[in-house]
Write a protein that holds these residues in place. Structure first.
Motif, PDB file in Angstrom:
ATOM      1  N   ILE A   1      34.668  34.337  31.705  1.00  7.32           N
ATOM      2  CA  ILE A   1      34.026  35.082  32.791  1.00  7.32           C
ATOM      3  C   ILE A   1      34.446  36.545  32.702  1.00  7.32           C
ATOM      4  O   ILE A   1      35.619  36.882  32.907  1.00  7.32           O
ATOM      5  N   GLU A   2      33.502  37.417  32.397  1.00  6.18           N
ATOM      6  CA  GLU A   2      33.826  38.834  32.251  1.00  6.18           C
ATOM      7  C   GLU A   2      33.937  39.543  33.592  1.00  6.18           C
ATOM      8  O   GLU A   2      34.811  40.386  33.791  1.00  6.18           O
ATOM      9  N   ASN A   3      33.046  39.221  34.508  1.00  4.98           N
ATOM     10  CA  ASN A   3      33.025  39.868  35.828  1.00  4.98           C
ATOM     11  C   ASN A   3      33.126  38.781  36.883  1.00  4.98           C
ATOM     12  O   ASN A   3      32.126  38.165  37.242  1.00  4.98           O
ATOM     13  N   LEU A   4      34.340  38.537  37.369  1.00  2.54           N
ATOM     14  CA  LEU A   4      34.543  37.419  38.290  1.00  2.54           C
ATOM     15  C   LEU A   4      33.760  37.605  39.583  1.00  2.54           C
ATOM     16  O   LEU A   4      33.153  36.662  40.090  1.00  2.54           O
ATOM     17  N   GLY A   5      33.747  38.820  40.134  1.00  2.00           N
ATOM     18  CA  GLY A   5      33.026  39.062  41.375  1.00  2.00           C
ATOM     19  C   GLY A   5      31.550  38.775  41.242  1.00  2.00           C
ATOM     20  O   GLY A   5      30.940  38.114  42.090  1.00  2.00           O
ATOM     21  N   GLY A   6      30.953  39.243  40.160  1.00  2.00           N
ATOM     22  CA  GLY A   6      29.535  38.995  39.925  1.00  2.00           C
ATOM     23  C   GLY A   6      29.256  37.520  39.681  1.00  2.00           C
ATOM     24  O   GLY A   6      28.247  36.981  40.156  1.00  2.00           O
ATOM     25  N   TRP A   7      30.146  36.867  38.933  1.00  2.00           N
ATOM     26  CA  TRP A   7      29.976  35.435  38.655  1.00  2.00           C
ATOM     27  C   TRP A   7      30.018  34.632  39.948  1.00  2.00           C
ATOM     28  O   TRP A   7      29.185  33.752  40.176  1.00  2.00           O
TER      29      TRP A   7
ATOM     30  N   MET B   1      53.970  34.127  37.749  1.00  6.07           N
ATOM     31  CA  MET B   1      52.889  33.444  38.483  1.00  6.07           C
ATOM     32  C   MET B   1      52.085  32.576  37.517  1.00  6.07           C
ATOM     33  O   MET B   1      51.676  33.041  36.458  1.00  6.07           O
ATOM     34  N   ASP B   2      51.895  31.289  37.884  1.00  2.00           N
ATOM     35  CA  ASP B   2      51.145  30.437  36.985  1.00  2.00           C
ATOM     36  C   ASP B   2      49.655  30.759  37.080  1.00  2.00           C
ATOM     37  O   ASP B   2      49.192  31.442  37.981  1.00  2.00           O
ATOM     38  N   GLU B   3      48.911  30.218  36.105  1.00  2.00           N
ATOM     39  CA  GLU B   3      47.487  30.564  35.995  1.00  2.00           C
ATOM     40  C   GLU B   3      46.685  30.138  37.216  1.00  2.00           C
ATOM     41  O   GLU B   3      45.786  30.844  37.663  1.00  2.00           O
ATOM     42  N   GLY B   4      47.037  28.944  37.796  1.00  2.00           N
ATOM     43  CA  GLY B   4      46.317  28.464  38.961  1.00  2.00           C
ATOM     44  C   GLY B   4      46.471  29.381  40.151  1.00  2.00           C
ATOM     45  O   GLY B   4      45.496  29.694  40.854  1.00  2.00           O
TER      46      GLY B   4
ATOM     47  N   TRP C   1      47.235  32.567  40.075  1.00  2.00           N
ATOM     48  CA  TRP C   1      46.595  33.847  39.764  1.00  2.00           C
ATOM     49  C   TRP C   1      45.087  33.760  40.035  1.00  2.00           C
ATOM     50  O   TRP C   1      44.499  34.658  40.635  1.00  2.00           O
ATOM     51  N   LEU C   2      44.468  32.659  39.628  1.00  2.00           N
ATOM     52  CA  LEU C   2      43.034  32.493  39.843  1.00  2.00           C
ATOM     53  C   LEU C   2      42.723  32.368  41.338  1.00  2.00           C
ATOM     54  O   LEU C   2      41.739  32.942  41.821  1.00  2.00           O
TER      55      LEU C   2
ATOM     56  N   VAL D   1      31.057  28.829  50.075  1.00  2.00           N
ATOM     57  CA  VAL D   1      32.187  29.520  49.452  1.00  2.00           C
ATOM     58  C   VAL D   1      33.170  28.504  48.860  1.00  2.00           C
ATOM     59  O   VAL D   1      33.692  28.694  47.754  1.00  2.00           O
ATOM     60  N   GLN D   2      33.412  27.423  49.590  1.00  2.00           N
ATOM     61  CA  GLN D   2      34.310  26.395  49.076  1.00  2.00           C
ATOM     62  C   GLN D   2      33.754  25.751  47.801  1.00  2.00           C
ATOM     63  O   GLN D   2      34.506  25.476  46.855  1.00  2.00           O
ATOM     64  N   GLU D   3      32.452  25.544  47.772  1.00  2.00           N
ATOM     65  CA  GLU D   3      31.831  24.990  46.567  1.00  2.00           C
ATOM     66  C   GLU D   3      31.984  25.955  45.391  1.00  2.00           C
ATOM     67  O   GLU D   3      32.197  25.522  44.242  1.00  2.00           O
ATOM     68  N   ALA D   4      31.903  27.254  45.673  1.00  2.00           N
ATOM     69  CA  ALA D   4      32.100  28.244  44.611  1.00  2.00           C
ATOM     70  C   ALA D   4      33.513  28.146  44.042  1.00  2.00           C
ATOM     71  O   ALA D   4      33.721  28.273  42.822  1.00  2.00           O
ATOM     72  N   TRP D   5      34.489  27.949  44.913  1.00  3.08           N
ATOM     73  CA  TRP D   5      35.864  27.795  44.448  1.00  3.08           C
ATOM     74  C   TRP D   5      36.010  26.546  43.576  1.00  3.08           C
ATOM     75  O   TRP D   5      36.656  26.587  42.520  1.00  3.08           O
ATOM     76  N   LEU D   6      35.398  25.447  43.977  1.00  2.00           N
ATOM     77  CA  LEU D   6      35.480  24.224  43.192  1.00  2.00           C
ATOM     78  C   LEU D   6      34.865  24.426  41.809  1.00  2.00           C
ATOM     79  O   LEU D   6      35.414  23.957  40.796  1.00  2.00           O
ATOM     80  N   ARG D   7      33.752  25.121  41.756  1.00  2.00           N
ATOM     81  CA  ARG D   7      33.111  25.367  40.461  1.00  2.00           C
ATOM     82  C   ARG D   7      33.958  26.298  39.598  1.00  2.00           C
ATOM     83  O   ARG D   7      34.037  26.128  38.378  1.00  2.00           O
ATOM     84  N   LEU D   8      34.591  27.278  40.242  1.00  2.00           N
ATOM     85  CA  LEU D   8      35.464  28.182  39.494  1.00  2.00           C
ATOM     86  C   LEU D   8      36.661  27.427  38.928  1.00  2.00           C
ATOM     87  O   LEU D   8      37.053  27.625  37.769  1.00  2.00           O
ATOM     88  N   SER D   9      37.239  26.570  39.745  1.00  2.00           N
ATOM     89  CA  SER D   9      38.431  25.836  39.306  1.00  2.00           C
ATOM     90  C   SER D   9      38.136  24.895  38.150  1.00  2.00           C
ATOM     91  O   SER D   9      39.044  24.524  37.405  1.00  2.00           O
ATOM     92  N   ARG D  10      36.855  24.516  37.996  1.00  2.00           N
ATOM     93  CA  ARG D  10      36.479  23.632  36.899  1.00  2.00           C
ATOM     94  C   ARG D  10      35.949  24.405  35.685  1.00  2.00           C
ATOM     95  O   ARG D  10      35.558  23.805  34.684  1.00  2.00           O
ATOM     96  N   SER D  11      35.910  25.721  35.795  1.00  2.00           N
ATOM     97  CA  SER D  11      35.337  26.543  34.732  1.00  2.00           C
ATOM     98  C   SER D  11      36.430  27.138  33.841  1.00  2.00           C
ATOM     99  O   SER D  11      37.609  27.176  34.199  1.00  2.00           O
ATOM    100  N   ASP D  12      36.008  27.618  32.692  1.00  2.00           N
ATOM    101  CA  ASP D  12      36.901  28.339  31.786  1.00  2.00           C
ATOM    102  C   ASP D  12      36.867  29.809  32.179  1.00  2.00           C
ATOM    103  O   ASP D  12      35.956  30.545  31.801  1.00  2.00           O
ATOM    104  N   GLU D  13      37.862  30.231  32.968  1.00  2.00           N
ATOM    105  CA  GLU D  13      37.837  31.595  33.505  1.00  2.00           C
ATOM    106  C   GLU D  13      37.927  32.656  32.419  1.00  2.00           C
ATOM    107  O   GLU D  13      37.525  33.810  32.622  1.00  2.00           O
TER     108      GLU D  13
END
Length: 293
Positions: free
Chosen positions: A51-57, A1-4, A6-7, A36-48
């Protein structure tokens, strides 16, 4: 599974929680999905990897997006949250599912959503995150740009508004029982059941906004009102008990949009006086709180 992929899968694991948080903060399903969609866009542009706790982030990001959306409403002088007669708890915009939205609003509690709509943006975020999702104040504070102590105070102030004044009427149990019996009979379209909880000489006052065009502003007599009230049996599922100015009343909030408030005065255990309020200005003046089980 590629990184995208998986995220994306990890994000989907959190989508239900994020949607629940956003819905309670915003009171609109469409806007919650946007957040929620905006959160996904911000996640996709971030260095995962940082991020230690993805749910909290993700919860933090969604809360910040929602807070910005609430503030934007206020800056445009819109009133879907601040104005109780205009709370879009369920949006009817393109792509929305009215039945699903109605079920979601009801599961949260229509009366609660109406009362939440009267909080300031910061109060609402602090209360929802802490009291509904157990987010610590240390994590809430940076979201609303307050100290943890100030965040706690905001949540406490919001809680007092949601729960109402500490003083409750001495006959609260009686009021609840009568209101519940009235509401059950109304939902069933049971005229005799309504008559049974009404004083024979009950007087019902309707404000101009709640009265039908050309209809009476006052109705007298239990059977007179009961026979007309059953016409609203189909919409009574959107009626819930609530504290109105410290006493038990009913709020009609179809899909979470406050439309009517009904207040009662009892006499010897029966409803003797009723006031039906629909004027937006008057609704705004009412002190509404959740009637806890």
């Amino acid at each position: 599974m590629d990184e995208g992929n998986w995220l994306a899968e990890r994000f989907e694991d959190n989508r239900g929680h994020l949607r629940a948080v956003a819905y309670r903060i915003l009171g609109s399903m469409n806007e919650a999905d946007d957040a929620v969609q905006e959160a996904w866009l911000r996640l996709s542009r971030s260095d995962e990897s940082s991020i230690e706790n993805l749910g909290g982030w993700l919860t933090t990001v969604v809360a910040r997006v929602c807070l910005d959306m609430l503030r934007s409403r206020n800056s445009r002088r819109e009133e879907p949250i601040a104005g109780p007669a205009n709370i879009p708890v369920a949006s009817s915009g393109p792509g929305s599912d009215p039945e699903q939205e109605a079920l979601l609003a009801d599961s949260v509690g229509l009366a609660l959503l109406v009362v939440l709509g009267r909080l300031t943006p910061a109060e609402r975020v602090a209360f929802v995150l802490h009291d509904m999702f157990a987010v610590p104040f240390e994590e809430i504070a940076p979201i609303i740009a307050r100290t943890p102590v100030a965040a706690r105070q905001l949540a406490s102030r919001a809680r007092r508004r949601v729960q109402g004044a500490s003083a409750v009427p001495s006959n609260l149990i009686e009021q609840r029982a009568v209101a519940s019996a009235f509401l059950s009979a109304l939902r069933a379209g049971d005229i005799e059941g309504l008559v049974a909880v009404l004083d024979p000489e009950v007087v019902v006052h309707l404000d101009e906004a709640s009265a039908r065009a050309g209809g009476p502003r006052e109705i007298r007599g239990a059977r007179n009102w009961a026979s007309g009230a059953v016409a609203f049996a189909a919409v009574a599922k959107s009626v819930q008990p609530a504290l109105v100015n410290g006493s038990v009343g009913l709020v009609w909030a179809p899909r979470g949009r406050l439309m009517r408030v009904v207040t009662f005065a009892l006499k010897r255990g029966k409803i003797a006086q009723v006031e039906i309020i629909a004027d937006p200005a008057r609704l705004l003046e009412l002190d509404l709180a959740v009637l806890n089980p």
